[in-house]
Design an enzyme around this catalytic site. Structure first.
Site: not given
Ligand code: USQ
Length: 381
Positions: A144, A179, A181-182, A185
């Site tokens: 990720t 997190s 989870y991250h 990875k």
């Molecule tokens: N966010 C909001 N509002 C929401 C949901 C999320 O503002 O309702 C924000 C979060 O705080 C964060 C961003 O949007 O800053 C991305 O959140 P997300 O829930 O879309 O992504 P994340 O928790 O980081 O995890 C997701 C996948 C995970 C993958 C990751 C890629 O669940 O499996 O590894 O995206 S990355 O984000 O590049 O690490």
């Protein structure tokens, strides 16, 4: 090639299976339905329940004439994975089989333990099974972009050349996950890097950003072959969540200042990236790392894109900032490199008005199934 997809029931696993089978590969999928069980445990089910893997494989064979073999079992169980690799003898392995939710991993001790044990043990057993049965096969592992965090320097693809006291060396790019989870990875990458050095495994570790979308070339016109669309706080990713919120008339949940910037990609591009990685494998005995996304957006930009789409479709979309339940930077520098997959031939499907409007329309078909109680639970870091 014989390709074994681990985590074949998931949001990306099943679409990958259909795509690789269409492109001439012999595909087997394996899953233990962990994602479905956790969604049920958390009362966080997706917008609609896709058929199980056996049913999907039968339906896919009817629609396309392509067979996908299905095996149900737990990769943390050595007897199961040992037999799986012995039977299928894959030439390429796509490893998606992890608990994928950051909020789930941060909820409590139980959810943290499930994440830690499942993710690390599955990856460890995959490495051991490859050594035992297919030491020359190519492992394509889903990492990720979150492994890197949001550093104040440009993010390279996996490695960084460092000059220190007059000498230079190449190291894994510094990681600072946000997190548990991250962090699993990050630990996976370290395990892979170790066994690449010790045993000469061949690995591509894909640092993927958040994925959005529902339709692919294979499932268009066949909603029973659509993947999960989670819109809940725990398993939903931000853009899919915003689309469902817009359709439900629920104010878009921007966390904090909304300047959090990430690299996003369309589900169609995930499939392209996986196929490109398989068909142009990493050099034997090496760890190759690609950053897998096509464009960067802040949360505020995504909210505006969804609001504007709602306006075009006659929906009145409100955007609301909530106190951020996560510990993360809300305004930061973000400039990751992402040329490796482009050089292999990736042709990005960008987030155009047509793309977002089509996703909104697909979700509008399921408007009645949206459960408002799933949208925000406030899982705090
Ligand atoms: N966010 C909001 N509002 C929401 C949901 C999320 O503002 O309702 C924000 C979060 O705080 C964060 C961003 O949007 O800053 C991305 O959140 P997300 O829930 O879309 O992504 P994340 O928790 O980081 O995890 C997701 C996948 C995970 C993958 C990751 C890629 O669940 O499996 O590894 O995206 S990355 O984000 O590049 O690490």
């Amino acid at each position: 090639m014989r390709v074994l997809i681990l985590g074949g029931d998931g949001y990306l696993g099943w679409p990958t299976a259909m795509n690789l089978s269409v492109h001439g590969h012999e595909v087997a999928v394996c899953d233990n339905y962990l994602r479905r069980r956790l969604c049920r445990e958390q009362d966080s089910e997706a917008l609609f329940e896709p058929p199980n893997l056996h049913q999907r494989a039968r339906r896919w064979a009817e629609v396309s004439g392509h067979e996908v073999a299905v095996r149900i079992g737990d990769l943390c169980d050595w007897a199961f994975i040992d037999a799986l690799f012995a039977e299928f003898q894959p030439e390429a392995v796509v490893h998606y089989a992890e608990q994928p939710s950051a909020p789930y991993s941060m909820k409590d001790r139980h959810t943290a333990t499930v994440t830690f044990q499942n993710n690390l043990m599955a990856t460890f057993n995959v490495i051991q099974a490859m050594k035992a049965h297919v030491p020359d096969a190519h492992l394509v592992k889903l990492g990720t972009m979150g492994e890197y965090g949001t550093p104040n320097i440009d993010i390279e693809e996996g490695f960084l050349e460092i000059e220190h006291k007059g000498r230079t060396g190449k190291f894994l790019f510094p990681r600072a996950a946000g997190s548990l989870y991250h962090t699993t990875k990050v630990l996976d990458t370290d395990l892979l890097w170790f066994y690449v050095r010790m045993w000469g495994l061949t690995v591509t570790d894909l640092m993927q950003g958040p994925v959005y979308g529902l339709e692919t070339d294979e499932n268009e016109g066949h909603p029973d072959l659509y993947p999960f669309l989670n819109y809940d706080e725990i398993f939903g990713t931000v853009l899919n969540r915003f689309v469902v919120q817009a359709v439900a008339g629920y104010p878009l949940t921007v966390y904090g200042k909304g300047g959090q910037t990430r690299g996003y990609l369309n589900i169609r591009d995930t499939l392209q990236c996986i196929r490109l990685a398989i068909e142009s494998p990493a050099p034997k005995g090496e760890l190759r790392i690609f950053n897998q996304f096509t464009e960067t957006f802040s949360v505020n930009q995504l909210a505006e894109i969804v609001r504007a789409s709602g306006e075009r479709l006659g929906l009145d979309v409100e955007v609301k900032s909530l106190p951020n339940p996560r510990k993360e930077m809300e305004e930061h520098y973000y400039n990751p490199t992402h040329t490796g997959l482009m050089e292999l031939g990736l042709e990005p499907n960008l987030l155009t008005d047509a793309v977002i409007d089509r996703l909104m329309r697909a979700v509008m078909e399921h408007r009645d199934a949206i459960d408002h109680d799933r949208i925000f639970r406030g899982v705090k870091w």
